[in-house]
Design a protein around this motif. Structure first.
Motif, PDB file in Angstrom:
ATOM      1  N   PRO A 137     -23.058   5.366  28.043  1.00 23.67           N
ATOM      2  CA  PRO A 137     -24.209   4.511  27.503  1.00 23.67           C
ATOM      3  C   PRO A 137     -24.234   3.932  26.751  1.00 23.67           C
ATOM      4  N   VAL A 138     -24.027   2.292  27.269  1.00 22.88           N
ATOM      5  CA  VAL A 138     -24.191   0.923  26.381  1.00 22.88           C
ATOM      6  C   VAL A 138     -25.105   1.201  25.966  1.00 22.88           C
ATOM      7  N   PRO A 139     -24.830   0.413  24.421  1.00 24.70           N
ATOM      8  CA  PRO A 139     -26.521   0.310  23.552  1.00 24.70           C
ATOM      9  C   PRO A 139     -27.131  -0.660  24.433  1.00 24.70           C
ATOM     10  N   LEU A 140     -28.094  -0.951  24.621  1.00 22.53           N
ATOM     11  CA  LEU A 140     -29.141  -1.986  25.459  1.00 22.53           C
ATOM     12  C   LEU A 140     -29.355  -1.702  26.496  1.00 22.53           C
ATOM     13  N   LYS A 141     -28.884  -0.955  27.040  1.00 22.53           N
ATOM     14  CA  LYS A 141     -28.658  -1.303  28.574  1.00 22.53           C
ATOM     15  C   LYS A 141     -29.606  -2.054  29.408  1.00 22.53           C
ATOM     16  N   LYS A 142     -30.279  -1.511  29.415  1.00 25.56           N
ATOM     17  CA  LYS A 142     -32.537  -2.342  29.741  1.00 25.56           C
ATOM     18  C   LYS A 142     -32.469  -3.888  30.672  1.00 25.56           C
ATOM     19  N   LEU A 143     -31.379  -4.043  28.679  1.00 23.29           N
ATOM     20  CA  LEU A 143     -31.761  -5.351  28.428  1.00 23.29           C
ATOM     21  C   LEU A 143     -30.951  -6.444  28.984  1.00 23.29           C
ATOM     22  N   TRP A 144     -29.772  -5.750  29.309  1.00 30.23           N
ATOM     23  CA  TRP A 144     -28.412  -6.513  29.910  1.00 30.23           C
ATOM     24  C   TRP A 144     -28.809  -6.946  31.205  1.00 30.23           C
ATOM     25  N   VAL A 145     -29.130  -5.667  31.559  1.00 32.01           N
ATOM     26  CA  VAL A 145     -29.620  -5.418  33.750  1.00 32.01           C
ATOM     27  C   VAL A 145     -30.591  -6.349  33.688  1.00 32.01           C
ATOM     28  N   ALA A 153     -20.152   5.890  24.040  1.00 37.29           N
ATOM     29  CA  ALA A 153     -21.175   3.847  23.893  1.00 37.29           C
ATOM     30  C   ALA A 153     -19.723   3.191  23.066  1.00 37.29           C
ATOM     31  N   LEU A 154     -19.077   3.164  23.028  1.00 39.12           N
ATOM     32  CA  LEU A 154     -18.396   2.488  22.076  1.00 39.12           C
ATOM     33  C   LEU A 154     -16.870   1.739  23.220  1.00 39.12           C
ATOM     34  N   THR A 155     -16.264   2.900  24.183  1.00 37.08           N
ATOM     35  CA  THR A 155     -15.879   3.078  25.581  1.00 37.08           C
ATOM     36  C   THR A 155     -16.639   2.050  26.198  1.00 37.08           C
ATOM     37  N   GLY A 156     -17.895   2.460  26.780  1.00 38.43           N
ATOM     38  CA  GLY A 156     -18.501   1.375  27.804  1.00 38.43           C
ATOM     39  C   GLY A 156     -18.719   0.595  27.178  1.00 38.43           C
ATOM     40  N   LEU A 157     -18.995  -0.330  26.157  1.00 39.62           N
ATOM     41  CA  LEU A 157     -19.019  -1.457  25.488  1.00 39.62           C
ATOM     42  C   LEU A 157     -17.208  -2.170  25.772  1.00 39.62           C
ATOM     43  N   LEU A 158     -16.348  -1.431  25.961  1.00 42.56           N
ATOM     44  CA  LEU A 158     -15.243  -2.040  25.501  1.00 42.56           C
ATOM     45  C   LEU A 158     -14.845  -2.874  27.575  1.00 42.56           C
ATOM     46  N   PHE A 159     -15.510  -1.593  27.719  1.00 44.80           N
ATOM     47  CA  PHE A 159     -15.706  -2.083  29.574  1.00 44.80           C
ATOM     48  C   PHE A 159     -16.509  -3.177  29.569  1.00 44.80           C
ATOM     49  N   LEU A 191     -17.344  -5.427  27.765  1.00 45.92           N
ATOM     50  CA  LEU A 191     -17.096  -5.954  26.876  1.00 45.92           C
ATOM     51  C   LEU A 191     -16.207  -8.212  27.649  1.00 45.92           C
ATOM     52  N   PRO A 192     -15.604  -8.021  28.341  1.00 49.08           N
ATOM     53  CA  PRO A 192     -15.530  -9.328  28.916  1.00 49.08           C
ATOM     54  C   PRO A 192     -16.390  -9.826  29.426  1.00 49.08           C
ATOM     55  N   TRP A 193     -17.932  -9.264  30.510  1.00 48.60           N
ATOM     56  CA  TRP A 193     -18.670  -9.798  30.788  1.00 48.60           C
ATOM     57  C   TRP A 193     -19.783 -10.403  29.835  1.00 48.60           C
ATOM     58  N   LEU A 194     -19.653  -9.705  28.199  1.00 50.60           N
ATOM     59  CA  LEU A 194     -20.508 -10.268  28.020  1.00 50.60           C
ATOM     60  C   LEU A 194     -19.942 -11.063  26.662  1.00 50.60           C
ATOM     61  N   VAL A 195     -19.379 -10.919  26.941  1.00 52.67           N
ATOM     62  CA  VAL A 195     -18.650 -12.390  26.214  1.00 52.67           C
ATOM     63  C   VAL A 195     -19.315 -13.762  27.451  1.00 52.67           C
ATOM     64  N   GLY A 196     -18.145 -13.831  28.168  1.00 51.11           N
ATOM     65  CA  GLY A 196     -18.576 -14.294  29.222  1.00 51.11           C
ATOM     66  C   GLY A 196     -20.392 -14.968  29.574  1.00 51.11           C
ATOM     67  N   PHE A 197     -21.151 -13.976  29.228  1.00 52.03           N
ATOM     68  CA  PHE A 197     -22.752 -14.325  29.263  1.00 52.03           C
ATOM     69  C   PHE A 197     -23.039 -15.044  28.360  1.00 52.03           C
ATOM     70  N   PHE A 198     -22.244 -14.765  27.305  1.00 53.88           N
ATOM     71  CA  PHE A 198     -22.481 -15.564  25.580  1.00 53.88           C
ATOM     72  C   PHE A 198     -22.599 -16.589  26.055  1.00 53.88           C
ATOM     73  N   THR A 199     -21.658 -17.407  26.342  1.00 52.09           N
ATOM     74  CA  THR A 199     -20.741 -18.372  26.194  1.00 52.09           C
ATOM     75  C   THR A 199     -21.024 -19.218  27.418  1.00 52.09           C
ATOM     76  N   LEU A 200     -20.823 -19.012  28.648  1.00 51.81           N
ATOM     77  CA  LEU A 200     -20.883 -19.482  29.343  1.00 51.81           C
ATOM     78  C   LEU A 200     -22.691 -19.437  30.581  1.00 51.81           C
ATOM     79  N   THR A 201     -23.257 -18.897  29.463  1.00 54.32           N
ATOM     80  CA  THR A 201     -24.258 -18.892  30.691  1.00 54.32           C
ATOM     81  C   THR A 201     -25.121 -19.017  29.693  1.00 54.32           C
ATOM     82  N   ALA A 202     -25.868 -17.764  28.907  1.00 57.07           N
ATOM     83  CA  ALA A 202     -26.233 -18.452  27.679  1.00 57.07           C
ATOM     84  C   ALA A 202     -26.410 -18.774  26.638  1.00 57.07           C
ATOM     85  N   TYR A 203     -25.445 -19.638  26.336  1.00 55.07           N
ATOM     86  CA  TYR A 203     -25.451 -20.576  25.258  1.00 55.07           C
ATOM     87  C   TYR A 203     -25.430 -21.763  26.257  1.00 55.07           C
ATOM     88  N   PRO A 204     -25.741 -22.020  27.575  1.00 55.90           N
ATOM     89  CA  PRO A 204     -25.718 -23.400  28.162  1.00 55.90           C
ATOM     90  C   PRO A 204     -26.640 -23.625  28.385  1.00 55.90           C
TER      91      PRO A 204
END
Lengths: 317, 307
Positions: A124-132, B17-23, B25-38
């Motif tokens: 259950p990642v927070p803001l799941k729908k937003l990321w998708v 939720a934390l575990t999911g976020l950890l999994f 995270l790489p994409w999220l970091v990449g998304f912000f630095t290499l896609t959203a910010y650009p």
């Protein structure tokens, strides 16, 4: 009495003929089959027409090219064009560069997106729908708009002109059309039975171990799609590598892009007078050589390419 | 006791939720630095003049100047843009229709199915910008050389807008077909999921194959058509041998207006493509089902309220 017999007999015969040509509910008739095969063969011919043309022309020599009586079959198989094309492309180096720039990035990309898709689909990642939604949105915006800021970003870290930008982009799962793969993994991991994970958890497996030992082996079809398509798309992409890694790697498609210039530099005006100028045959031989590695991979793995799309659940349930 | 149990559940959920976020995270970091910010940065750049001095990059705000310049005073760009958009507009419906046609044919059971499927998918694997432009350039590799009963040569002698359009179509026919490999497979996968019994029921009720195509297959495929249309627009619009894209890449290092102008050009093109996608969405979105879903949701809410 007799006429009735005759009538029903001929009726049966007619029905048989009718069945043969038009078929019935269970089986298509000859006519239907002919239609299907006819249209498919026609369209198939259109699809591979460029290949036939390439094969035919690249084996021609200069004499055949200007001879108007020779249209499809060369008078003899001349490998002269291939020899020159290999030379112009610097084939072995280009091949190494292409492999270097595509295999490892494709692996990195499929691994990092597997992690992301697993996290997003299973937990259950927070803001799941937003990321998708953001992943889909990013797919819709043409990649060209991010090119300049990415260039500036890599430039400020001194990474322009090295092979690393492609690696970084793949490692963080932001490569060409990566959103598609993220969605494939997400789709897969949000539908697979969670009880398997829970069973392993009860048996004392850690979360990373569950991912490596249970979730990932099940996701192999999705991983294969991701790897193969990342590989092919990175291999065929010229913009990214040309922008970020000039000088560090010159892949096969990039060399094809500058084929004419290279050729003119290699075979200077001296040989032009003796009929050695760049012609259609040499250019098409170069094109054929560029796609040859991909075609070989495709011939071996075509089942994985095609069927894995069907199995990956890209069409949704 | 009950309270305690609930609390532990909550932390469990948090840990998940934390575990999911950890999994993730790489994409999220990449998304912000290499896609959203650009993305945001390139919007910013397109409204500013970039001045590069040794060691520093400075920005001077110019407003809409680059956009105006691209659309009003650039001699080349509006024409390239029109051509690219026209190309997308013409090619996309054709690619989708042919993908649908091929997948319908391939959906039959017959010998050699895998072989045909292999042929239709081949272009997806080998298609790259340079290969495409090599094949389109000067050679006749991508134009069919078959003169059907002399009709084509007969048409060539007459000269009108219609025959011109026809030749444009014939010349880009192979190229457009080469763009429909992925879509064909997506359609095929969707077709195989349609319940056979629906067709049986329809045929018992006296529906012909033709009727059941329009009444069963097509409505079922509607969301898939939207998906493939959007995919085709993106695929054809952003293909690297497209003249507009080449112009965008080419004007990146324009000495008088580095980066900014190219960014403005790319956003104009992106906006047009997004408009096309939006139109596709308006046409193919299943409004009935959307309304039905909305109603179902509202009913659900109303049913829950009194409790």
């Amino acid at each position: 009495m007799q006429s009735v017999w005759k009538k029903s007999g001929s009726g049966r015969g007619k029905a048989k003929v009718r069945k043969l040509f038009l078929g019935n509910a269970d089986k298509r008739g000859l006519l239907g089959n002919l239609c299907v095969y006819g249209i498919l063969t026609g369209l198939g011919f259109v699809f591979i027409y460029p290949f036939i043309y390439m094969l035919s022309v690249s084996f021609m020599d200069t004499k055949d090219l200007v001879d108007s009586t020779v249209t499809w079959i060369p008078t003899w198989l001349s490998v002269e064009s291939f020899y020159r094309a290999v030379h112009t492309l610097d084939f072995s180096n280009a091949m190494m560069d292409s492999l270097k720039m595509s295999i490892l990035p494709a692996l990195l990309q499929s691994a990092s997106l597997a992690l992301a898709g697993y996290g997003l689909g299973r937990y259950p990642v927070p803001l799941k729908k937003l990321w998708v939604a953001l992943a889909v949105l990013v797919f819709l915006i043409p990649a060209q708009v991010t090119m300049i800021p990415r260039y500036l970003l890599f430039n400020s870290r001194g990474l322009i002109g090295t092979i690393w930008p492609t690696y970084f982009i793949s490692l963080f799962g932001q490569g060409i059309k990566s959103s598609v793969f993220l969605l494939v993994y997400f789709q897969f991991f949000s539908t697979y039975p969670k009880s398997l994970d829970e069973a392993a958890q009860i048996d004392g497996a850690g979360r990373l171990r569950i991912f490596c030992r249970i979730a990932m082996p099940m996701a192999i079809p999705a991983a294969i799609v991701c790897f193969l398509f990342s590989f092919v798309w990175i291999w065929n992409d010229t913009t990214q590598i040309a922008q970020y890694s000039t000088g560090a790697a010159t892949t096969l498609p990039m060399r094809l892009q500058m084929f004419t210039d290279r050729f003119n530099k290699l075979y200077s005006s001296a040989s032009v007078s003796t009929g050695g100028a760049l012609n259609e045959s040499i250019r098409l031989a170069g094109t054929l050589l560029t796609i040859l590695p991909l075609m070989m991979i495709y011939l071996v793995l075509q089942k994985q390419f095609v069927e894995s799309i069907e199995r990956s659940g890209i069409t949704g349930e | 006791m009950a309270f305690k149990k609930r609390k532990s559940l909550l932390t469990m959920r948090r840990r998940d939720a934390l575990t999911g976020l950890l999994f993730f995270l790489p994409w999220l970091v990449g998304f912000f630095t290499l896609t959203a910010y650009p993305l945001l940065y390139s919007i910013y750049i397109s409204f500013n003049q970039v001045v590069i001095k040794p060691g520093v990059i400075m920005f001077e705000e110019v407003g809409w100047a680059y956009y105006r310049q691209a659309l009003m005073s650039d001699v080349e760009y509006p024409i390239l843009l029109m051509n690219s958009v026209a190309n997308v507009l013409v090619s996309t419906p054709m690619a989708v229709v042919f993908a649908l046609l091929i997948s319908l044919l391939l959906n039959n059971r017959f010998r050699g199915r895998a072989f045909y499927r292999m042929i239709f998918f081949l272009p997806v694997v080998i298609m790259s910008g340079p290969v495409m432009s090599e094949l389109m350039k000067e050679t006749s590799a991508m134009t069919l050389q078959i003169d059907m009963f002399g009709i084509v040569s007969l048409l060539r002698t007459t000269d009108s807008a219609w025959t011109g359009a026809l030749f444009m179509f014939l010349n880009s026919f192979v190229r457009i077909l080469w763009f429909c490999g992925v879509q064909t497979i997506i359609f095929l996968a969707a077709l195989q999921k349609i319940d056979r019994s629906m067709y049986e029921a329809a045929s018992i009720d006296g529906a012909t194959v033709w009727e059941s195509f329009w009444r069963i297959t097509l409505p079922y495929l509607k969301p898939i058509i939207l998906l493939t249309t959007v995919y085709t627009i993106i695929e054809i619009g952003t293909f690297s041998d497209d003249a507009t894209n080449q112009r965008i890449v080419g004007s990146m290092r324009d000495i008088t207006k580095p980066y900014s102008y190219s960014a403005a050009l790319s956003w104009i093109y992106a906006a047009l493509l997004l408009i096309l996608i939006f139109i596709a969405f308006l046409v193919f979105n299943d409004w009935k089902e959307a309304r039905w879903r909305r109603d179902a949701k509202r009913l659900e809410k109303e049913r829950k309220r009194p409790r």
